[in-house]
Design a protein around this motif. Structure first.
Motif, PDB file in Angstrom:
ATOM      1  N   GLN A   6       0.878  -1.158   0.000  1.00 26.44           N
ATOM      2  CA  GLN A   6       0.000   0.000   0.000  1.00 26.44           C
ATOM      3  C   GLN A   6       0.919   1.212   0.000  1.00 26.44           C
ATOM      4  O   GLN A   6       1.517   1.545   1.028  1.00 26.44           O
ATOM      5  N   ASP A   8       0.613   4.417  -0.089  1.00 24.54           N
ATOM      6  CA  ASP A   8       0.283   5.640   0.641  1.00 24.54           C
ATOM      7  C   ASP A   8       0.049   5.325   2.105  1.00 24.54           C
ATOM      8  O   ASP A   8      -0.849   4.572   2.445  1.00 24.54           O
ATOM      9  N   ILE A   9       0.870   5.931   2.975  1.00 24.15           N
ATOM     10  CA  ILE A   9       0.703   5.717   4.408  1.00 24.15           C
ATOM     11  C   ILE A   9      -0.474   6.542   4.932  1.00 24.15           C
ATOM     12  O   ILE A   9      -1.255   6.090   5.766  1.00 24.15           O
ATOM     13  N   HIS A  10      -0.573   7.788   4.422  1.00 26.54           N
ATOM     14  CA  HIS A  10      -1.658   8.684   4.808  1.00 26.54           C
ATOM     15  C   HIS A  10      -2.286   9.259   3.540  1.00 26.54           C
ATOM     16  O   HIS A  10      -1.587   9.569   2.577  1.00 26.54           O
ATOM     17  N   ILE A  11      -3.609   9.405   3.592  1.00 25.23           N
ATOM     18  CA  ILE A  11      -4.352  10.083   2.534  1.00 25.23           C
ATOM     19  C   ILE A  11      -5.323  11.041   3.201  1.00 25.23           C
ATOM     20  O   ILE A  11      -6.011  10.658   4.161  1.00 25.23           O
ATOM     21  N   LEU A  21      -7.806   4.420  -2.876  1.00 25.35           N
ATOM     22  CA  LEU A  21      -6.675   3.903  -2.105  1.00 25.35           C
ATOM     23  C   LEU A  21      -6.008   2.804  -2.929  1.00 25.35           C
ATOM     24  O   LEU A  21      -6.670   1.883  -3.401  1.00 25.35           O
ATOM     25  N   CYS A  23      -3.492  -0.343  -3.933  1.00 21.77           N
ATOM     26  CA  CYS A  23      -3.002  -1.619  -3.415  1.00 21.77           C
ATOM     27  C   CYS A  23      -2.396  -2.404  -4.556  1.00 21.77           C
ATOM     28  O   CYS A  23      -3.033  -2.601  -5.594  1.00 21.77           O
ATOM     29  N   ASN A  75      -7.342  -1.612  -6.314  1.00 17.62           N
ATOM     30  CA  ASN A  75      -7.553  -0.312  -5.692  1.00 17.62           C
ATOM     31  C   ASN A  75      -8.979  -0.157  -5.174  1.00 17.62           C
ATOM     32  O   ASN A  75      -9.938  -0.585  -5.808  1.00 17.62           O
ATOM     33  N   GLU A  88      -8.326   3.419   9.288  1.00 20.50           N
ATOM     34  CA  GLU A  88      -7.190   2.791   8.632  1.00 20.50           C
ATOM     35  C   GLU A  88      -7.721   1.690   7.725  1.00 20.50           C
ATOM     36  O   GLU A  88      -8.594   0.909   8.120  1.00 20.50           O
ATOM     37  N   THR A 110      -3.300   2.126   5.043  1.00 23.56           N
ATOM     38  CA  THR A 110      -3.370   3.540   4.655  1.00 23.56           C
ATOM     39  C   THR A 110      -4.344   4.221   5.603  1.00 23.56           C
ATOM     40  O   THR A 110      -5.491   3.789   5.733  1.00 23.56           O
ATOM     41  N   ARG A 111      -3.854   5.244   6.267  1.00 22.04           N
ATOM     42  CA  ARG A 111      -4.736   5.986   7.175  1.00 22.04           C
ATOM     43  C   ARG A 111      -5.428   7.091   6.398  1.00 22.04           C
ATOM     44  O   ARG A 111      -4.766   7.933   5.781  1.00 22.04           O
ATOM     45  N   LEU A 112      -6.740   7.087   6.447  1.00 20.82           N
ATOM     46  CA  LEU A 112      -7.550   8.068   5.730  1.00 20.82           C
ATOM     47  C   LEU A 112      -8.002   9.161   6.683  1.00 20.82           C
ATOM     48  O   LEU A 112      -8.617   8.877   7.716  1.00 20.82           O
TER      49      LEU A 112
END
Lengths: 116, 120
Positions: A6, A8-11, A21, A23, A75, A88, A110-112
């Motif tokens: 993944q 992106d760690i943060h979005i 997101l 994947c 995705n 998350e 990924t934390r949204l």
């Protein structure tokens, strides 16, 4: 061995905006693919899963995901996010083990974040 | 239908102490998993049971971790002695195996709320 990335760690998105997101997976055969959501202090809840068939999968809470074999991607998308979607999100790939059972490998998540 | 139950929800211990976690899966689910989720990472499988037998424990640190599911229903995970790096959320999950119309596939894993362990 199978793996999940993944990127992106943060979005961060604004409420009402669309969401995607990313994947990517690595697996030699046709994988089983999952998206889970984890709210703070909660266990993981399955959003949707892909085993075979239609590559566009509909899930709960208005989420969908598309399996693209050529890109090794799965995705997650939502056309309009709500503040309650802040959480998350984990992508996971399932594999058969000795043709008997399976285990799931999770991505790092990924934390949204949702802006009002 | 009751979900996967776990207890305790939170535990704080000092290093070198022992701790045990308990999990009761959804009724009828033959497969039970224990995962370790370190902050900022995805869950990592520690051990998988099918009924009361171990299917996969390749990532279980056996020098300090042990797990059992004696009667094929509930399960306990023990750490003895605990280290600082064991601080994590320990998740239990269970599932059935469903054969669909001509397509064999894995059914959904249902997760419990987890036990948050802090080792000081």
């Amino acid at each position: 061995a199978q793996s999940v990335t993944q990127p992106d760690i943060h979005i961060t998105v604004s409420e009402g905006a669309s969401l995607e997101l990313r994947c990517n997976y690595s697996y030699g055969a046709t994988p089983y693919l999952f998206w889970y959501v984890q709210s703070p202090g909660q266990g993981l809840q399955l959003l949707l899963k892909y085993f075979s068939g239609d590559t566009l999968v509909q899930g709960i809470k208005g989420f969908e995901a598309e399996f693209k074999r050529s890109q090794s991607s799965f995705n997650l998308r939502k056309p309009s996010v709500h503040w309650s979607d802040a959480a998350e999100y984990f992508c996971a790939v399932g594999a058969r083990v000795r043709n008997r059972d399976d285990k799931i490998i999770f991505g790092k998540g990924t934390r949204l974040h949702i802006l009002p | 239908e009751a979900g996967v139950a776990q207890s305790p929800r939170y535990k704080i211990i000092e290093k070198r102490q022992s701790v045990a976690f308990w999990c009761n899966p959804i009724s009828g689910h033959a497969t039970l998993y224990w995962y370790q989720q370190i902050l900022g990472q995805g869950p990592k499988l520690l051990i998988q049971f099918q009924n009361n037998g171990v299917v996969d424990d390749s990532q279980l640190p056996k020098d300090r971790f042990s797990a059992e599911r004696l009667k094929g229903v509930d399960s306990t995970l023990k750490i003895q002695p605990a280290k600082l790096e064991d601080s994590a959320v320990y998740l239990c999950a269970s599932r059935t195996w469903a054969r669909r119309r001509g397509v064999e596939g894995t059914d959904t894993q249902y997760f419990g709320p987890g036990t948050r362990l802090t080792v000081l």
